[in-house]
Scaffold this motif. Structure first.
Motif, PDB file in Angstrom:
ATOM      1  N   LYS A   1      47.696  41.382  42.338  1.00  0.00           N
ATOM      2  CA  LYS A   1      48.533  40.458  43.104  1.00  0.00           C
ATOM      3  C   LYS A   1      48.752  40.939  44.531  1.00  0.00           C
ATOM      4  CE  LYS A   1      50.796  38.688  39.021  1.00  0.00           C
ATOM      5  NZ  LYS A   1      52.034  38.558  38.251  1.00  0.00           N
TER       6      LYS A   1
ATOM      7  N   LYS B   1      45.532  40.501  46.550  1.00  0.00           N
ATOM      8  CA  LYS B   1      45.280  39.094  46.857  1.00  0.00           C
ATOM      9  C   LYS B   1      46.208  38.605  47.963  1.00  0.00           C
ATOM     10  CE  LYS B   1      43.396  37.898  42.352  1.00  0.00           C
ATOM     11  NZ  LYS B   1      43.607  37.165  41.086  1.00  0.00           N
ATOM     12  N   THR B   2      47.466  39.050  47.930  1.00  0.00           N
ATOM     13  CA  THR B   2      48.414  38.674  48.978  1.00  0.00           C
ATOM     14  C   THR B   2      47.969  39.221  50.326  1.00  0.00           C
ATOM     15  OG1 THR B   2      50.225  38.646  47.389  1.00  0.00           O
ATOM     16  CG2 THR B   2      50.825  38.789  49.700  1.00  0.00           C
TER      17      THR B   2
ATOM     18  N   GLN C   1      44.963  39.976  51.206  1.00  0.00           N
ATOM     19  CA  GLN C   1      43.754  39.262  51.601  1.00  0.00           C
ATOM     20  C   GLN C   1      44.116  37.899  52.187  1.00  0.00           C
ATOM     21  OE1 GLN C   1      41.184  38.102  48.357  1.00  0.00           O
ATOM     22  NE2 GLN C   1      39.399  38.054  49.676  1.00  0.00           N
ATOM     23  N   ASP C   2      45.043  37.197  51.555  1.00  0.00           N
ATOM     24  CA  ASP C   2      45.454  35.883  52.050  1.00  0.00           C
ATOM     25  C   ASP C   2      46.093  35.981  53.431  1.00  0.00           C
ATOM     26  OD1 ASP C   2      44.497  34.777  49.739  1.00  0.00           O
ATOM     27  OD2 ASP C   2      46.462  34.541  48.787  1.00  0.00           O
TER      28      ASP C   2
END
Length: 89
Positions: free
Chosen positions: A69, A72-73, A75-76
């Motif tokens: 998580k 991914k955060t 990366q976003d």
């Protein structure tokens, strides 16, 4: 590492296997299996995989870092938002 070792130990005990039986199945020494169960950090990950295989838990390794998580955060956040080109008319 100690938590992982404890979980492996519990899995072995649930299967009613001795340390020697697991060691025989994964072709390592009983001392190595004991070290894994104690969470000694110097045991190679390949040995962990062989012990998991001997306990029929080798697919569990696929769960390692599956739900990243935080990654991914991050990366976003680094994704650039695209802007449309202006329409020339």
């Amino acid at each position: 590492m100690s938590i992982v070792g404890e979980q492996i130990k519990l899995a072995r005990l649930r299967r009613n296997l001795s340390v020697a039986q697991v060691a025989e199945r994964d072709t390592c020494s009983p001392l190595t299996v004991s070290r894994i169960e104690k969470g000694v950090p110097t045991v190679a990950i390949g040995i962990y995989l062989r012990v998991l295989y001997a306990l029929q838990l080798d697919d569990d390794i696929l769960w390692l870092a599956k739900e990243d998580k935080q990654g991914k955060t991050l990366q976003d956040l680094s994704l650039k938002t695209r802007k449309r080109a202006s329409k020339k008319g």
